[in-house]
Enzyme design. Structure first.
Site: not given
Length: 618
Positions: A400, A512
């Site tokens: 991320s 993510d």
């Protein structure tokens, strides 16, 4: 008429005489793989081949091919004339049609057809002359086969274990390919059981009773090729490391061996039109098979089946991506664990993930930068302190926001550059409204943002080895990106579930990576780091955090999911840096100085520990 099919050996006049003599003249059809004559039996007829091909062989540990006979040639004549047993087996390679004559018919044919008589005599003389040479040659073949079989036992071809959809599909491909005769290309990363796939392909095919021979393209010579291909006749010849051969060489090799199945083992695609391609998935794409494989190898080592490996060890193994050597690396880890556990139950404390550092080399240092949205600005402070302390960074992996900061740093962006960029960034530069009921925004603008500041970079070309982690929205498994577009990889890794529209990339639907590897310490270790520094910026508490809106609530939910994974994965980190960022969500830009300061403070507290570990491992 039969006379037309076996002309010129039998013309119409000879055919008429044969029929008038009431001799047994028959047309025969044999199916592919059918045994026509068996060594030791007495053949009452001579077979003249009308169509198709037959293989003449003897059977020892494996079938050893003596000859391939085709249209116009014959077999069984010696036994038919002398009433002695045949000295070799004869089987149909494909569908074969023959015309057969008994001894009287054969003698009449020899009497009436000078060409046939001469051919029979020459055949007999040749076979008698070559008999001693053939005995020596086959004895040599037997010795070579014996040595090869010893090598085969050492290789220990493993069962293709796994119940995931990928493994089920792979086994179906192998079965389908085994019914074909064209060359096969087994493609996969190092350690993905390509050799075992080739062996299973061989064992399922009509070639299974013939030799299975290996040749390494790294040490390829034409002489060795001829020797090995002669030894493998009728069976399978496996070319390892085929990716180093040029396309012309590969094409030429397939032309040379028409009666031998060739299997190319490669780490990349080969240019060969008339071939079956079998792609073997990496272990990280079939994590569900790791428990079965781990228990299989533990039991092979002698660990009791009921208590072979603990659940906590299994969980840690499933977190480890095995990016360098896949199944072979897993096997090595279990073998070491068996020794450390003294043959008893294997626990996580027994697992050792080796880096194979050469003697005298400095230990490689890897940094795992964790997820945490705008809290990721603290990563810049950590990197700055590591730089100032003279600690080299050899490997970076990020999830991320950790992927965004880590990818920029691996691409050559300085700490000062990243401070400048993040001081002005807003969410509006990273996302745009999504016309969807399932997500609020689309993070496609991330691509333009990354390329504007770093350029259009490929991950495999970065100065520092780098990998970004995303998660597959359909399977829930990690998707590791070590090559391809850096900007696209960073976009996928930072796509917040339920907030942002999932990213379609590399044939997957990605979100993510925080839900699978919030701090990718295992990935850094698997990429070859001797020392792993994990930077954990996940929120420490959720009860005290204040959710301002639904996005905050979703972010808190992801943090809670990540927290459960972080503790287990950080077992593989040598040093854990934990910036104190408080409990609330943090915004980009406005709180940059606070985040960087927190990162620097936490990193400074770890510098002495890092230096001590480096000294201990040097």
């Amino acid at each position: 008429m039969l006379s037309e099919e076996i002309h010129p050996l039998i013309n119409e006049e000879i055919m008429r005489k044969l029929e008038q003599s009431n001799l047994d003249l028959q047309r025969n059809i044999f199916l592919k793989g059918q045994l026509i004559l068996e060594k030791g039996q007495v053949s009452q007829v001579i077979h003249i081949i009308v169509s198709g091909k037959v293989r003449v062989f003897i059977a020892q540990e494996r079938k050893i091919e003596l000859a391939i006979l085709s249209e116009g040639q014959f077999f069984g004549e010696m036994s038919c004339l002398t009433n002695d047993p045949v000295s070799a087996h004869v089987e149909a390679i494909d569908e074969v049609q023959t015309v057969s004559l008994n001894r009287d018919g054969m003698m009449l044919l020899m009497d009436q057809n000078a060409a046939f008589r001469l051919q029979i005599i020459e055949s007999m003389v040749t076979r008698i002359q070559n008999s001693n040479e053939r005995v020596v040659e086959e004895h040599t073949k037997s010795l070579l086969l014996l040595k090869h079989h010893e090598h085969e036992v050492q290789e220990k071809y493993d069962a293709l274990i796994g119940e995931t959809d990928l493994m089920v599909k792979l086994r179906k491909k192998i079965i389908a390919a085994s019914q074909q005769t064209m060359p096969v290309i087994c493609i996969g990363e190092p350690g993905t059981e390509k050799l075992s796939v080739a062996k299973h392909l061989h064992d399922l095919s009509t070639y299974r009773n013939y030799p299975f021979i290996l040749i390494d393209a790294q040490h390829f010579t034409l002489k060795e090729w001829r020797e090995k291909s002669r030894l493998a006749q009728g069976g399978t010849l496996v070319v390892e490391n085929a990716e180093i051969l040029d396309s012309n060489a590969i094409k030429e090799l397939t032309k040379l061996e028409q009666q031998t199945r060739i299997v190319f083992i490669s780490t990349k695609k080969l240019i060969l039109r008339t071939a079956i391609e079998i792609a073997i998935p990496p272990l990280r794409n079939r994590v569900g098979d790791i428990p079965l494989l781990a228990k299989y190898y533990a039991e092979k080592m002698g660990v009791n089946r009921e208590y072979s490996i603990s659940e906590e060890a299994i969980r840690l193994l499933k977190l480890y991506p095995f990016v360098r050597n896949n199944v072979e690396e897993l096997k090595a880890v279990i073998q070491k664990a068996f020794v450390l556990s003294e043959g008893r139950t294997i626990y996580s404390k027994h697992l050792r993930f080796a880096t194979n550092r050469k003697p005298g080399e400095r230990p490689k240092i890897g940094v795992a930068l964790g997820s945490g949205a705008a809290r990721g600005q603290a990563h810049i402070g950590v990197l700055q302190v590591l730089e100032e302390a003279g600690i080299p960074i050899d490997i970076i992996a990020g999830t991320s926001v950790g992927a965004i900061v880590g990818g920029g740093y691996a691409a050559g962006a300085s700490v000062a550059d990243m401070k400048k960029i993040l001081s002005k960034v807003t969410w509006g530069q990273l996302v745009r409204p999504a016309m969807s009921l399932r997500s609020f925004v689309d993070n496609t603008p991330v691509i333009q943002f990354i390329e504007q500041h770093i350029g259009q970079r490929m991950i495999e070309d970065l100065p520092i080895p780098f990998a970004a982690v995303a998660s597959d929205a359909l399977t829930g498994e990690a998707h590791i990106m070590k090559k391809g577009s850096l900007a696209h990889a960073l976009r996928a890794s930072s796509c917040i579930p339920a907030v942002m529209r999932p990213v379609q990339y590399e044939g997957r639907i990605l979100v993510d990576g925080a839900v699978v590897h919030p701090v990718p310490a295992a990935l850094v270790k698997s990429m070859g780091a001797d020392i792993v520094i994990g930077v954990n910026i996940c929120a420490e508490s959720f009860a005290k955090g204040t959710s301002r809106h639904i996005v905050d609530s979703l972010m808190n939910t992801i943090d809670m999911m990540s927290a459960k994974l972080v503790k287990e994965e950080l077992q593989l980190a040598d040093v854990i840096i934990r910036p104190d960022l408080g409990f609330n969500q943090i915004r980009f830009g406005k709180e940059l100085a606070f985040c960087i300061s927190a990162g620097k403070s936490a990193a400074r507290h770890s510098i002495n520990q890092i230096h001590q570990i480096i000294e201990a491992k040097s």
